[in-house]
Design an enzyme around this catalytic site. Structure first.
Site, PDB file in Angstrom:
ATOM      1  N   SER A 321      18.948   6.423 -20.772  1.00 40.70           N
ATOM      2  CA  SER A 321      17.794   5.541 -20.575  1.00 40.70           C
ATOM      3  C   SER A 321      16.707   5.900 -21.564  1.00 40.70           C
ATOM      4  O   SER A 321      16.637   7.034 -22.037  1.00 40.70           O
ATOM      5  CB  SER A 321      17.232   5.719 -19.163  1.00 40.70           C
ATOM      6  OG  SER A 321      16.576   6.970 -19.063  1.00 40.70           O
ATOM      7  N   ASP A 322      15.845   4.954 -21.873  1.00 44.21           N
ATOM      8  CA  ASP A 322      14.637   5.321 -22.598  1.00 44.21           C
ATOM      9  C   ASP A 322      13.813   6.190 -21.648  1.00 44.21           C
ATOM     10  O   ASP A 322      13.992   6.142 -20.426  1.00 44.21           O
ATOM     11  CB  ASP A 322      13.848   4.083 -23.049  1.00 44.21           C
ATOM     12  CG  ASP A 322      12.953   4.415 -24.243  1.00 44.21           C
ATOM     13  OD1 ASP A 322      12.660   5.611 -24.460  1.00 44.21           O
ATOM     14  OD2 ASP A 322      12.540   3.487 -24.956  1.00 44.21           O
ATOM     15  N   CYS A 323      12.928   7.011 -22.224  1.00 46.64           N
ATOM     16  CA  CYS A 323      12.349   8.073 -21.410  1.00 46.64           C
ATOM     17  C   CYS A 323      11.455   7.529 -20.310  1.00 46.64           C
ATOM     18  O   CYS A 323      10.503   6.797 -20.571  1.00 46.64           O
ATOM     19  CB  CYS A 323      11.678   9.096 -22.302  1.00 46.64           C
ATOM     20  SG  CYS A 323      12.961   9.885 -23.306  1.00 46.64           S
TER      21      CYS A 323
END
Ligand SMILES: *[C@@H]1O[C@H](CO)[C@@H](O)[C@H](O)[C@H]1NC(C)=O
Ligand SMILES: *[C@@H]1O[C@H](CO)[C@@H](O)[C@H](O)[C@H]1NC(C)=O
Ligand SMILES: *[C@@H]1O[C@H](CO)[C@@H](O)[C@H](O)[C@H]1NC(C)=O
Ligand SMILES: *[C@@H]1O[C@H](CO)[C@@H](O)[C@H](O)[C@H]1NC(C)=O
Ligand SMILES: *[C@@H]1O[C@H](CO)[C@@H](O)[C@H](O)[C@H]1NC(C)=O
Ligand SMILES: *[C@@H]1O[C@H](CO)[C@@H](O)[C@H](O)[C@H]1NC(C)=O
Ligand SMILES: *[C@@H]1O[C@H](CO)[C@@H](O)[C@H](O)[C@H]1NC(C)=O
Ligand SMILES: *[C@@H]1O[C@H](CO)[C@@H](O)[C@H](O)[C@H]1NC(C)=O
Length: 807
Positions: A321-323
């Protein structure tokens, strides 16, 4: 036998060391230490001595048995973990399981255009310090993209992964890098254009494939057929999947943005580079984005993750996932009634293996105990993750890379490659009366003025590390003559004209004037989209005043990622030349001076359309469709759907020489054999145009092979007076009359060097199934009847191709 007695000896020595450190730091501290030193003292996890120090025998752990296949080893590793231990491994900080010899691992490193200081590294070491003072900072991707040179893209990937491995050996980086960024620049205001290869999905995909192969491939094993065991130099990651296109535009943020996307645009534009990255690049990771797509958060969409990436495209690796994407689902998007366990379960079930953040780590256990997701789903995620680490040599070592050290970082060879990349990427936009190149015989003093005249960190953009050094424009020009430097403005914002006078004075004195202007991360950046396309503040005035008073010829050099509306400069007879350098990396100033003085003949082409400012007043950034929307008066997006008035078009770029093209041969027609179950597909045609009986066929139904190849053979002559490089771009235009079809689209390109007076053969072998498709409104890729035409470069040639469907 010899080896064996050596092991016994070293085990004895280790016993002493072990007890000593235990007494000093206590068992926990020791375990933590030994995990962090896997990269320092130990080159790999399954080191017998390391296990011994932990009070374990490596022989008891099948996951360390190199005679077993990775899948079996990984299963052994996972089966040893409790649920609590498992959830501790699926965040970007994987905490390890000391009990079974598994160390901590930080998944987040970045290498967009050189090893970056963004990410998470060890609790002790940061990416850069006295031991690793810098790494080569290559031009930002938008500049490198402008070279249109696939082998350069791969070569940079190789250099970056060499430096990354060296830094890893020194305990200063991981093995998993969340780069490159391959989102298509759909809108000229987008703040992250600098990170990407521009607006064409095929060019972006080609960049992805080459950069990823440069980062990942281990020489000699590129074609290993078992992709689950193919060795990796480092692991790359194509991001942000998908339709991630708005950062922060007039208060609309990427976290809340719901991208309303048609199936047609999704397949044709937003997914295409990712498909190429996975299928042709064999990337080991894809990162899903923050935004929602048609109401569903990208990281929780099973159709997009499990269905497309892992299913259809057959990813061999992990999805990350993006952070803090999961946190975003809960707090920003209010997805699934705000319950962390629900969002975590949804993401796991959708196929998200690794959470950059701590939602998986903190909530997955409750999710399982509440029956929202099964432990098996976590096992699958762990398997995807650990196979990548196996392939990286994390467990067994990678002897061929273990000798890399600081001598391989910032080497002369890499610094020269960074300079070469900038030279290849610089685009000559205007050159009246062949004012450039300047000659050192005539030009002894050079006024180098403007807010970027002494640019340093501006040139490396974002996701940069600490560069080896900087060569600013004034440094670069100082090698060709005496430099008179004036900023003209206090910064890019250039809020007043109080410093312009000094710049004008310099221009009056010098034999030639170079005005270095543009924008920077205060105007276009992650979380910051642009509001207009002008040069900020008084920069236009600076250019005009300097140009009107300059004694010698005037060249304007622009640093920016997105296009800038410099129509005034293009149209001014006082401004003889314009160059675009993007953000050209640590050696940017050298490359600019080399081009201005003709040591290098520029050959770059614009990887995106340079719009007039009026364009962005015609449509909101939040409107996703690529095609024009007539009832709103929205123009189309990118050169594929918009070819009205603009400052400079996609693919534009001049040279100090001229090339002439001739067609040597081409495949005139393609016979496409249909099987008896194959139906003709409908396509809409504009009124009055010819509609064939069988408008199109579904490309997925064809058995595509070499029989569907089309060859185009050209001869490119250099008819000017200098050596030079030419980018040959092949576009395809679909047959006339198909409703909503692109105006044209890139299907192939090649950069070729041609010596003065010489000629080169340039051949393309295109596969009809890949190159002659239009995506219909449902997202199906269709081969239209008729064939259409190939357009070479800026309408230099039009080559028809005929398609025959045969039953
Ligand atoms: C393309 O890049 C490669 C690798 O850096 C380089 O050797 C080659 O000269 C470049 N080609 C052209 C035409 O500039
Ligand atoms: C792998 O395959 C490619 C494409 O067929 C080929 O160019 C390359 O030489 C091969 N590499 C090896 C190491 O066999
Ligand atoms: C150019 O910029 C560098 C780095 O910011 C600075 O150290 C140097 O003094 C500047 N040069 C001039 C001539 O102002
Ligand atoms: C111009 O701008 C600079 C920096 O913003 C400021 O220091 C200066 O006072 C301004 N000058 C005038 C005449 O407004
Ligand atoms: C180009 O050169 C010609 C002839 O020397 C001159 O008349 C013309 O003004 C020049 N154009 C520009 C834009 O400098
Ligand atoms: C736009 O594209 C169409 C179709 O290729 C062409 O006829 C037209 O001349 C183009 N217009 C401009 C302004 O380039
Ligand atoms: C290229 O050809 C054009 C048209 O013949 C000519 O005007 C131009 O000066 C030439 N440019 C160079 C660099 O030779
Ligand atoms: C053709 O256009 C009509 C009207 O816009 C639309 O309803 C239909 O779905 C289109 N069919 C195809 C095959 O594109």
């Amino acid at each position: 036998m010899v080896a064996r007695s050596f092991i016994i000896l070293s085990l004895l020595a280790a016993t002493f060391l072990f007890t000593f450190t235990l007494a000093r730091n206590g068992p926990l501290a020791r375990i933590k230490d030994s995990t962090s030193t896997v990269n320092g003292n130990y080159t790999h996890v399954c080191d017998a001595l390391r296990f011994f120090e932990l009070g374990l025998n490596v022989k008891d752990f099948a996951y360390c048995d190199t005679s077993l296949p990775y899948e079996v080893r990984v299963k052994d590793l996972i089966d040893r973990m409790t649920l609590y231990e498992k959830v501790n491994q699926i965040g970007d900080t994987a905490y390890g399981v000391p009990r079974i010899g598994l160390p901590q691992y930080e998944w987040w490193s970045e290498a967009l255009h050189g090893v970056s200081d963004v990410g998470q590294w060890d609790h002790k070491a940061s990416f850069f310090d006295d031991d690793v003072p810098g790494a080569t900072s290559f031009p930002t991707v938008i500049t490198t993209a402008a070279s249109f040179n696939q082998s350069l893209w791969k070569r940079i990937g190789q250099a970056v992964s060499t430096e990354a491995r060296a830094m890893h050996n020194l305990g200063h980086a991981g093995l998993t890098f969340w780069s490159p960024n391959i989102n298509v620049v759909r809108d000229p205001r987008w703040g992250r254009a600098l990170e990407t290869p521009g607006e064409d999905p095929y060019v972006v995909g080609e960049y992805a494939v080459n950069y990823v192969r440069g980062l990942q491939d281990v020489e000699g094993t590129e074609n290993v057929t078992d992709l689950n065991s193919r060795p990796l130099k480092v692991a790359a990651c194509c991001k942000h999947y998908a339709a991630y296109d708005v950062d922060n535009w007039l208060g609309v943020e990427r976290y809340n943005f719901d991208a309303r996307v048609t199936e047609q645009d999704m397949m044709e534009t937003f997914l295409k580079p990712f498909e190429m990255c996975v299928k042709e690049g064999d990337v080991t990771s894809v990162m899903c984005s923050y935004n929602k797509i048609n109401g569903i958060p990208a990281c929780a969409d099973p159709r997009l993750l499990r269905g497309k990436i892992r299913g259809e495209w057959d990813l061999h690796g992990y999805i990350v996932s993006d952070c803090d994407s999961i946190e975003v689902m809960i707090n920003h998007q209010k997805w699934l009634k705000d319950e962390p366990e629900d969002a975590v379960a949804q993401a796991l079930k959708a196929g998200l293996d690794l959470d950059c953040g701590n939602y998986y780590t903190n909530h997955a256990r409750n999710s399982v105990s509440k029956g929202k997701v099964s432990e098996k789903d976590i096992d699958v995620a762990l398997k995807n993750l650990y196979i990548v680490l196996m392939r990286l040599g994390f467990f067994d070592g990678s002897p061929q890379f273990e000798k890399l050290d600081m001598t391989n970082v910032c080497s002369d060879e890499h610094i020269e490659l960074a300079t070469e990349a900038a030279r290849e990427g610089i685009v000559l936009l205007k050159n009246d009366n062949q004012t450039l190149p300047l000659s050192t015989d005539k030009i002894k003093t050079i006024a180098v003025v403007g807010p970027h005249a002494n640019a340093t960190s501006v040139m490396i953009g974002n996701y940069a590390g600490v560069p080896c050094q900087f060569t600013s424009p004034i440094d670069g020009f100082a090698k060709y003559g005496k430099v008179i430097y004036e900023m003209g403005c206090v910064d890019v914002a250039c809020k007043n004209d109080s410093m312009i006078f000094q710049a004008v004075k310099a221009a009056k004195k010098a034999d030639a004037t170079v005005v270095v202007v543009g924008i920077d991360l205060s105007i276009e950046a992650e979380s910051l989209d642009r509001e207009d396309l002008f040069l900020p503040g008084y920069q236009d005035r600076l250019i005009n005043l300097v140009a009107s008073q300059s004694k010698g010829p005037v060249a304007v050099v622009i640093m920016s990622a997105g296009g800038v509306d410099v129509s005034f400069a293009r149209d001014s007879s006082k401004i003889h030349s314009i160059l675009w350098a993007g953000y050209p990396g640590q050696e940017g100033g050298q490359a600019i001076a080399d081009v201005v003085f003709g040591k290098y003949n520029p050959g770059g082409k614009l990887p995106l359309t340079w719009h007039e400012n009026g364009y962005v007043e015609m449509l909101p950034m939040t409107s996703m469709p690529l095609r024009p929307i007539d009832h709103h008066g929205y123009p189309g997006r990118t050169y594929k759907f918009y070819n009205d008035s603009r400052v400079y078009h996609f693919g534009y770029g001049l040279s100090y020489t001229n090339f002439s093209y001739s067609l040597v041969s081409s495949t005139k027609s393609l016979q496409v054999q249909l099987n008896k179950f194959q139906h003709c597909r409908e396509l809409n045609y504009t009124e009055g145009s010819y509609k064939p009986a069988c408008p199109a066929i579904l490309i997925d139904d064809l058995q595509c092979n070499d029989h569907h190849n089309i060859e185009l053979n050209f001869e490119i002559k250099n008819v000017g007076e200098r050596d030079g490089s030419e980018v040959v771009i092949v576009y395809w235009t679909p047959p006339n009359g198909i409703v909503d079809a692109p105006i044209k689209q890139v299907v192939a390109f090649k950069r070729v060097f041609v010596g003065v007076g010489g000629s080169e053969k340039v051949s393309f072998v295109l596969n009809g199934c890949k190159s002659l498709g239009v995506v219909d409104y449902k997202g199906y890729n269709l081969m239209p009847s008729g064939g259409g035409n190939f357009i070479i470069g800026d309408n230099l040639m039009k080559i028809p191709v005929h398609i025959d469907f045969q039953h």
